[in-house]
Design a protein around this motif. Structure first.
Motif, short mmCIF file in Angstrom:
data_model
loop_
_atom_site.label_atom_id
_atom_site.label_comp_id
_atom_site.label_asym_id
_atom_site.label_seq_id
_atom_site.Cartn_x
_atom_site.Cartn_y
_atom_site.Cartn_z
N ALA A 1 -5.60 -0.06 -20.80
CA ALA A 1 -6.03 -0.98 -19.74
C ALA A 1 -5.05 -1.02 -18.58
O ALA A 1 -5.45 -1.24 -17.44
N GLY A 2 -3.75 -0.83 -18.86
CA GLY A 2 -2.80 -0.88 -17.76
C GLY A 2 -1.37 -0.99 -18.24
O GLY A 2 -1.08 -0.97 -19.44
N LEU A 3 -0.47 -1.11 -17.26
CA LEU A 3 0.97 -1.20 -17.51
C LEU A 3 1.48 -2.54 -17.02
O LEU A 3 1.17 -2.96 -15.90
N VAL A 4 2.25 -3.23 -17.87
CA VAL A 4 2.95 -4.45 -17.46
C VAL A 4 4.42 -4.08 -17.27
O VAL A 4 5.09 -3.69 -18.22
N LEU A 5 4.89 -4.20 -16.05
CA LEU A 5 6.26 -3.83 -15.71
C LEU A 5 7.11 -5.09 -15.68
O LEU A 5 6.98 -5.93 -14.76
N ASN A 6 7.97 -5.25 -16.65
CA ASN A 6 8.80 -6.45 -16.80
C ASN A 6 10.16 -6.28 -16.14
O ASN A 6 10.61 -5.17 -15.87
N ARG A 7 10.80 -7.43 -15.90
CA ARG A 7 12.20 -7.49 -15.46
C ARG A 7 12.43 -6.75 -14.15
O ARG A 7 13.39 -6.01 -13.99
N VAL A 8 11.50 -6.96 -13.24
CA VAL A 8 11.59 -6.32 -11.92
C VAL A 8 12.48 -7.17 -11.02
O VAL A 8 12.30 -8.39 -10.91
N THR A 9 13.44 -6.54 -10.36
CA THR A 9 14.31 -7.24 -9.42
C THR A 9 13.54 -7.59 -8.15
O THR A 9 12.86 -6.73 -7.58
N THR A 10 13.64 -8.82 -7.72
CA THR A 10 12.96 -9.26 -6.50
C THR A 10 13.98 -9.78 -5.49
O THR A 10 15.09 -10.21 -5.87
N VAL A 11 13.64 -9.73 -4.22
CA VAL A 11 14.49 -10.24 -3.15
C VAL A 11 13.69 -11.24 -2.33
O VAL A 11 12.47 -11.13 -2.21
N SER A 12 14.39 -12.22 -1.76
CA SER A 12 13.71 -13.28 -1.03
C SER A 12 13.20 -12.82 0.33
O SER A 12 12.26 -13.40 0.87
N ALA A 13 13.82 -11.77 0.88
CA ALA A 13 13.40 -11.25 2.19
C ALA A 13 13.17 -9.74 2.07
O ALA A 13 14.02 -8.94 2.47
#
Length: 374
Positions: free
Chosen positions: A286-298
């Protein structure tokens, strides 16, 4: 602030709510390398299916670390589904006890006297607790039992933390072949002389071979193995048949496989290998769940721009820009790693979950994860 719902590298976005709410989907299997958040993902999806979509759901974990029980607010989990009182919907959870499941199989498919003989056999005691492939085989048995009871709208399986995620698919067939194999059947074949087994005849007729086998395996082990096979006679054929039946369930469109990975080279490589295997075995990915992705506020400010701006400003703003630059560089590296999967499997949709500041230990944390990935 609304979250960016785009998939990595412009790929297809995975609609997990669509999967969880679909009455035609009765089993969701979360699989992937160890340590990528499969247990948390499985628990979050099960909670959302029960609370948001009103489905009577059971989540089965094979993870002996008991993280699922902790996150669901339960003191313990065992081989029987337990209701999660902190959930507003019909959610049950359980943890596989592979020996108890093996015992249940024996009790179901043989008479009580023969079952007692099997339980007392040292070979069975070792096999049901530590034999390679037993955990994966019994996970398939338990899934088959849950499906047969027809009590659940949705079963979510958290696959074993195996060396390779493929063990969940391969080990049951290997163990089934062993239990139904010709070598074990030879130990049962009746001899016409004195009621001895073929093994006894071979040992007597070919003493050199017999002595070699005894030297390698040991007399007591051979006796235990022979007694185990003799007691298990009535069950031959059932092991492989049930494994094959559950395997067909996994191929059915009522099942949805979800790959779970972190944006790390080894995890993405494992996910890609598993995706290829599922396609080869005609199992519905059905798909891929990509965990623990680094995010940035800008996100509009890249690492290079942040570093350039930091050189032209003074503290504390320059320090903040440098921190942003480091996070942006990490996010860029992760996006490049994740793009390897999307490039190889562009048709597989992806959902992402941001890296969490701490481990998830409660129902509220699972709800947050569910909101994010769905």
């Amino acid at each position: 602030m609304s979250r960016d719902r785009s998939a990595p590298s412009g790929g297809k976005l995975l609609d997990l709510d669509g999967i969880l709410s679909d009455p035609a989907i009765r089993t969701v299997v979360c699989c992937g390398a160890g340590g990528v958040g499969k247990t948390t993902t499985a628990a979050a999806l099960a909670l959302r299916a029960a609370e948001k979509h009103g489905r009577r759901t059971v989540v089965l974990t094979i993870d002996p670390a008991r993280r699922l029980a902790q996150s669901l607010g339960l003191t313990e989990l065992d081989n029987v589904p337990r209701k999660v009182s902190g959930a507003s919907g019909e959610l049950h959870a359980m943890m596989l006890d592979m020996k108890r499941t093996f015992d249940e199989v024996v009790l179901t498919h043989t008479d009580p006297k023969r079952a007692e003989e099997i339980f007392a056999n040292p070979f069975y005691q070792a096999m049901s607790s530590t034999f390679a492939g037993t955990q994966e085989y019994m996970a398939m048995e338990k899934l088959g039992q849950l499906r047969a009871r027809d009590e659940w709208d949705l079963i979510i399986v958290d696959t074993p933390p195996s060396r390779s995620a493929l063990d969940f698919l391969d080990a049951p067939a290997r163990l089934g072949r062993f239990l139904d194999g010709r070598m074990l059947r030879m130990l049962l074949a009746p001899a016409r002389a004195g009621g001895r087994s073929v093994f006894s005849l071979v040992s007597a007729s070919f003493s050199i071979v017999g002595k070699t086998v005894t030297k390698i395996l040991g007399t007591q082990l051979l006796a235990d193995l022979s007694g185990f096979v003799s007691a298990l006679d009535s069950m031959f054929g059932g092991f492989r048949e049930r494994a094959e039946q559950t395997y067909r369930v996994l191929q059915d469109r009522e099942t949805a496989f979800l790959l779970v990975a972190a944006p790390e080279p080894d995890a993405i490589r494992e996910a890609a290998y598993f995706a290829g295997r599922l396609a080869a075995d005609r199992m519905p990915l059905a798909g891929l769940v990509l965990n623990r992705v680094t995010t940035v506020s800008a996100p509009a400010i890249g690492s290079a721009g942040a570093r350039a701006a930091a050189d032209e400003t003074s503290a504390p703003l320059s320090d903040l820009l440098l921190i942003h630059a480091e996070l942006a560089e990490q996010a860029e590296r992760q996006a490049e790693v994740a793009s390897r999967f999307s490039t190889e499997f562009p048709e597989v949709p992806v959902a992402t979950a941001a890296a969490q500041p701490a481990d998830i230990h409660d129902i509220d944390g699972l709800r947050r994860i569910g909101d994010e990935i769905c």
